[in-house]
Design an enzyme around this catalytic site. Sequence first.
Site, PDB file in Angstrom:
ATOM      1  N   LEU A 295       0.837  -1.194   0.000  1.00 39.73           N
ATOM      2  CA  LEU A 295       0.000   0.000   0.000  1.00 39.73           C
ATOM      3  C   LEU A 295       0.879   1.254   0.000  1.00 39.73           C
ATOM      4  O   LEU A 295       1.684   1.448   0.912  1.00 39.73           O
ATOM      5  CB  LEU A 295      -0.915   0.007   1.224  1.00 39.73           C
ATOM      6  CG  LEU A 295      -1.717  -1.283   1.473  1.00 39.73           C
ATOM      7  CD1 LEU A 295      -2.655  -1.090   2.660  1.00 39.73           C
ATOM      8  CD2 LEU A 295      -2.495  -1.708   0.232  1.00 39.73           C
ATOM      9  N   ALA A 296       0.711   2.069  -1.014  1.00 41.38           N
ATOM     10  CA  ALA A 296       1.536   3.284  -1.111  1.00 41.38           C
ATOM     11  C   ALA A 296       0.765   4.412  -1.779  1.00 41.38           C
ATOM     12  O   ALA A 296       1.330   5.250  -2.471  1.00 41.38           O
ATOM     13  CB  ALA A 296       2.819   2.981  -1.886  1.00 41.38           C
TER      14      ALA A 296
ATOM     15  N   ASN B 121       5.752   8.148   9.445  1.00 45.46           N
ATOM     16  CA  ASN B 121       4.679   9.079   9.109  1.00 45.46           C
ATOM     17  C   ASN B 121       5.172  10.515   9.035  1.00 45.46           C
ATOM     18  O   ASN B 121       4.614  11.327   8.310  1.00 45.46           O
ATOM     19  CB  ASN B 121       3.553   8.978  10.142  1.00 45.46           C
ATOM     20  CG  ASN B 121       2.932   7.585  10.140  1.00 45.46           C
ATOM     21  OD1 ASN B 121       2.571   7.066   9.080  1.00 45.46           O
ATOM     22  ND2 ASN B 121       2.846   6.967  11.292  1.00 45.46           N
TER      23      ASN B 121
ATOM     24  N   ASP C  19       5.358   2.402   3.852  1.00 47.45           N
ATOM     25  CA  ASP C  19       6.051   3.269   4.810  1.00 47.45           C
ATOM     26  C   ASP C  19       6.600   2.503   6.014  1.00 47.45           C
ATOM     27  O   ASP C  19       6.861   3.083   7.054  1.00 47.45           O
ATOM     28  CB  ASP C  19       5.122   4.409   5.262  1.00 47.45           C
ATOM     29  CG  ASP C  19       3.901   3.910   6.045  1.00 47.45           C
ATOM     30  OD1 ASP C  19       3.671   2.688   6.071  1.00 47.45           O
ATOM     31  OD2 ASP C  19       3.199   4.760   6.616  1.00 47.45           O
TER      32      ASP C  19
ATOM     33  N   GLU D  53      -8.341   1.969  15.569  1.00 51.87           N
ATOM     34  CA  GLU D  53      -7.433   3.071  15.296  1.00 51.87           C
ATOM     35  C   GLU D  53      -7.359   4.014  16.491  1.00 51.87           C
ATOM     36  O   GLU D  53      -8.320   4.148  17.255  1.00 51.87           O
ATOM     37  CB  GLU D  53      -7.901   3.841  14.047  1.00 51.87           C
ATOM     38  CG  GLU D  53      -7.732   3.053  12.757  1.00 51.87           C
ATOM     39  CD  GLU D  53      -6.333   2.473  12.605  1.00 51.87           C
ATOM     40  OE1 GLU D  53      -5.379   3.258  12.456  1.00 51.87           O
ATOM     41  OE2 GLU D  53      -6.183   1.234  12.641  1.00 51.87           O
TER      42      GLU D  53
ATOM     43  N   ASN E  46      40.644  23.321 -19.224  1.00 51.21           N
ATOM     44  CA  ASN E  46      39.963  22.451 -20.193  1.00 51.21           C
ATOM     45  C   ASN E  46      38.820  23.142 -20.909  1.00 51.21           C
ATOM     46  O   ASN E  46      38.244  22.596 -21.823  1.00 51.21           O
ATOM     47  CB  ASN E  46      39.427  21.201 -19.474  1.00 51.21           C
ATOM     48  CG  ASN E  46      38.479  21.558 -18.335  1.00 51.21           C
ATOM     49  OD1 ASN E  46      38.631  22.595 -17.692  1.00 51.21           O
ATOM     50  ND2 ASN E  46      37.524  20.701 -18.086  1.00 51.21           N
TER      51      ASN E  46
ATOM     52  N   THR F  29      -6.949   2.404   3.889  1.00 50.59           N
ATOM     53  CA  THR F  29      -6.124   1.232   3.563  1.00 50.59           C
ATOM     54  C   THR F  29      -6.967   0.079   3.001  1.00 50.59           C
ATOM     55  O   THR F  29      -6.478  -0.707   2.197  1.00 50.59           O
ATOM     56  CB  THR F  29      -5.368   0.741   4.815  1.00 50.59           C
ATOM     57  OG1 THR F  29      -6.297   0.693   5.919  1.00 50.59           O
ATOM     58  CG2 THR F  29      -4.241   1.694   5.184  1.00 50.59           C
TER      59      THR F  29
ATOM     60  N   ALA G 144      52.937  21.556  -8.025  1.00 47.19           N
ATOM     61  CA  ALA G 144      51.919  22.211  -7.202  1.00 47.19           C
ATOM     62  C   ALA G 144      51.269  23.359  -7.961  1.00 47.19           C
ATOM     63  O   ALA G 144      51.911  24.043  -8.759  1.00 47.19           O
ATOM     64  CB  ALA G 144      52.550  22.731  -5.919  1.00 47.19           C
TER      65      ALA G 144
ATOM     66  N   ARG H  25       1.710  13.990   6.821  1.00 44.39           N
ATOM     67  CA  ARG H  25       2.497  14.337   8.005  1.00 44.39           C
ATOM     68  C   ARG H  25       3.971  14.583   7.676  1.00 44.39           C
ATOM     69  O   ARG H  25       4.706  15.128   8.488  1.00 44.39           O
ATOM     70  CB  ARG H  25       2.354  13.226   9.061  1.00 44.39           C
ATOM     71  CG  ARG H  25       0.984  13.209   9.721  1.00 44.39           C
ATOM     72  CD  ARG H  25       0.717  11.928  10.504  1.00 44.39           C
ATOM     73  NE  ARG H  25       0.275  10.831   9.653  1.00 44.39           N
ATOM     74  CZ  ARG H  25      -0.100   9.631  10.102  1.00 44.39           C
ATOM     75  NH1 ARG H  25      -0.063   9.380  11.401  1.00 44.39           N
ATOM     76  NH2 ARG H  25      -0.487   8.674   9.270  1.00 44.39           N
TER      77      ARG H  25
HETATM   78  C1  UD1 Z   1      -2.169   2.066   9.578  1.00 42.03           C
HETATM   79  C2  UD1 Z   1      -3.177   1.138  10.260  1.00 42.03           C
HETATM   80  C3  UD1 Z   1      -2.847   1.044  11.749  1.00 42.03           C
HETATM   81  C4  UD1 Z   1      -1.423   0.562  11.922  1.00 42.03           C
HETATM   82  C5  UD1 Z   1      -0.433   1.408  11.128  1.00 42.03           C
HETATM   83  C6  UD1 Z   1       0.919   0.746  11.132  1.00 42.03           C
HETATM   84  C7  UD1 Z   1      -5.305   1.264   9.090  1.00 42.03           C
HETATM   85  C8  UD1 Z   1      -6.674   1.831   9.102  1.00 42.03           C
HETATM   86  N1  UD1 Z   1      -4.506   1.627  10.091  1.00 42.03           N
HETATM   87  O1  UD1 Z   1      -2.335   3.355  10.168  1.00 42.03           O
HETATM   88  O2  UD1 Z   1      -3.726   0.172  12.401  1.00 42.03           O
HETATM   89  O3  UD1 Z   1      -1.065   0.565  13.292  1.00 42.03           O
HETATM   90  O4  UD1 Z   1      -0.854   1.541   9.751  1.00 42.03           O
HETATM   91  O5  UD1 Z   1       1.907   1.503  10.482  1.00 42.03           O
HETATM   92  O6  UD1 Z   1      -4.982   0.483   8.223  1.00 42.03           O
HETATM   93  N2  UD1 Z   1      -2.550   4.008   2.187  1.00 42.03           N
HETATM   94  C9  UD1 Z   1      -3.100   3.837   0.936  1.00 42.03           C
HETATM   95  N3  UD1 Z   1      -4.305   4.405   0.672  1.00 42.03           N
HETATM   96  C10 UD1 Z   1      -4.983   5.131   1.572  1.00 42.03           C
HETATM   97  C11 UD1 Z   1      -4.417   5.301   2.860  1.00 42.03           C
HETATM   98  C12 UD1 Z   1      -3.199   4.726   3.142  1.00 42.03           C
HETATM   99  O7  UD1 Z   1      -2.510   3.183   0.078  1.00 42.03           O
HETATM  100  O8  UD1 Z   1      -6.068   5.614   1.251  1.00 42.03           O
HETATM  101  C13 UD1 Z   1      -1.227   3.423   2.450  1.00 42.03           C
HETATM  102  C14 UD1 Z   1      -0.226   4.491   2.813  1.00 42.03           C
HETATM  103  O9  UD1 Z   1       0.430   4.973   1.664  1.00 42.03           O
HETATM  104  C15 UD1 Z   1       0.708   3.757   3.749  1.00 42.03           C
HETATM  105  C16 UD1 Z   1      -0.178   2.698   4.375  1.00 42.03           C
HETATM  106  O10 UD1 Z   1      -1.316   2.567   3.554  1.00 42.03           O
HETATM  107  O11 UD1 Z   1       1.759   3.116   3.058  1.00 42.03           O
HETATM  108  C17 UD1 Z   1      -0.593   3.067   5.791  1.00 42.03           C
HETATM  109  O12 UD1 Z   1      -1.300   4.293   5.733  1.00 42.03           O
HETATM  110  P1  UD1 Z   1      -1.202   5.374   6.879  1.00 42.03           P
HETATM  111  O13 UD1 Z   1      -2.090   6.502   6.537  1.00 42.03           O
HETATM  112  O14 UD1 Z   1       0.185   5.679   7.204  1.00 42.03           O
HETATM  113  O15 UD1 Z   1      -1.900   4.540   8.058  1.00 42.03           O
HETATM  114  P2  UD1 Z   1      -1.637   4.696   9.583  1.00 42.03           P
HETATM  115  O16 UD1 Z   1      -2.421   5.841  10.091  1.00 42.03           O
HETATM  116  O17 UD1 Z   1      -0.201   4.678   9.878  1.00 42.03           O
HETATM  117 CA    CA Z   2       1.694   4.745   8.623  1.00 42.20          CA
END
Ligand code: UD1
Ligand code: CA
Length: 490
Positions: free
Chosen positions: A11-12, A234, A109, A161, A392, A84, A386, A18
Amino acid sequence: MADSNLAVIILAAGQGTRMKSATPKVLHALAGRPLIGHVLAAADALEPERVVLVVRHQRQRVEEAARTLLPRVEIAEQGEIPGTGAAAEAGLDVLDEGFVGDVLITSGDVPLLGEDALAEFITAHRASGAAASVLTARIADPTGYGRVVRTASGDLEAIVEQRDATEQQLLIDEVNSGTYLFQANDLRRSLAQVGVDNAQNEKYLTDAIGVLVREGRPVAAHVIDDPMLVQGINDREQLAEVAAELNRRIIRRWRLAGVTIQDAASTWVDVTVELGQDVTLLPGTQLRGTTVVQDEAVIGPDTTLVDTEVGFGAEVCRTHSLSARIGENAHVGPFSYLRPGTVLGNEGKIGTFVETKNVTIGHGAKLPHLSYAGDAEIGEGSNIGAGTIFANYDGVHKHRSTVGPQVRTGAHNVFVAPVHIGAGVYSGGGTIIRKDVPAGSLVITQAPQVNKEGWVIEHRAGTAAAEAAEAALNGDQNAEQSNSRTSGNE
Ligand code: UD1
Ligand code: CA
């Protein structure tokens, strides 16, 4: 061994707000790779059937970087629904109905979670027979993470969460790492039942776990031994913490492999760097990119090498080097600047306050002090005096010059390119060479020296210089004493 029953979804797509950055979070650098590079490398090492990266925010940039890092990666684009869970669904769409194996979901991440920890998680999940598994960690400060809520008997009940948690749940120190294993069809079915009824109005992947629990399916939580591995990034404070931790681990690994590293705190080594046995790294050393240091070389103090090769036994002191090659037992520094295309032969020398670029310096050849050499070739065993400049650049074009073997040039020469200096040539101090010099010649260009005797006494009367000159010319016994007194007063 290839694992045809495994697909990885990374997931990215998140914005990474932040980080407060124009650069997508997963492209921020960590020890020589973007964050996503670490995650892709770990995924690829598992040899899964498929690797899918879910993108959305700055899609173009993330996709391009990912394809360079891992050409076989498949790209999924997350739609309008945030969260996510929605991201995981986008990844599943790319896998389509054809894939029915295990789906490992990781976050772009969480860069320290490597191949070994993931393989262990997969093994534990498959041995447990659970429908889904979550990788969790117990950490001292769980702020910001999803909390793992267990029943009185210890079974996984839900992941809540931070923003949705009760006071009581916030005290839980077991957190969700954001890494999961699901059977593909279970994940599809459970995600279809997840809504966006939460503090962020997002579709949470964690709620798919809740769905399976409510269905009475067995869901396992595996606690990782080393919680540092699941540290998410984050913000830049967390990025710095993870960078320091990864660096400590890299240094420890090289020390155990036979490298002397005096000061771990001021030495930074990218994951992509290779070090030989009995290499010594002195404080303030940074080794970046594809840098390779062969056995017994000594690097530092205060040296940065980027994409640089250092040969056996070479010494590189207080130097900044970019895409250069330093030969065996060669000496560089202190205070040298090696720019791309510098190739220093075995036992050669690039000395103090010397800048080089696109230059090949032969075996045992020396460029010891205060010089610039660009677009040139310096033959074996030659010594450049020296303060010499290889000029060049004519203001429009760069030109290349050559110096033959065993040449001895005087101090403060200028070689106006393109110019070819033959084997064994000698040059006088201050020579400006604009035309080729045949082998074995002595070349000098300076105008005859003129001494205008008495000029200072006549034109600078009353100055310390004139007084000193007078005293010297009059054979005054006190000359030296008066001299030192005068200069001491300046
Ligand atoms: C998420 C988890 C949390 C966990 C934490 C661990 C959820 C709801 N929460 O929270 O329980 O403790 O990771 O690091 O899953 N992403 C997407 N699409 C989106 C949102 C996020 O692809 O719409 C990806 C982000 O790019 C990232 C990852 O998912 O790589 C996590 O997203 P992030 O927003 O950092 O979630 P956290 O709040 O850290
Ligand atoms: Ca995260």
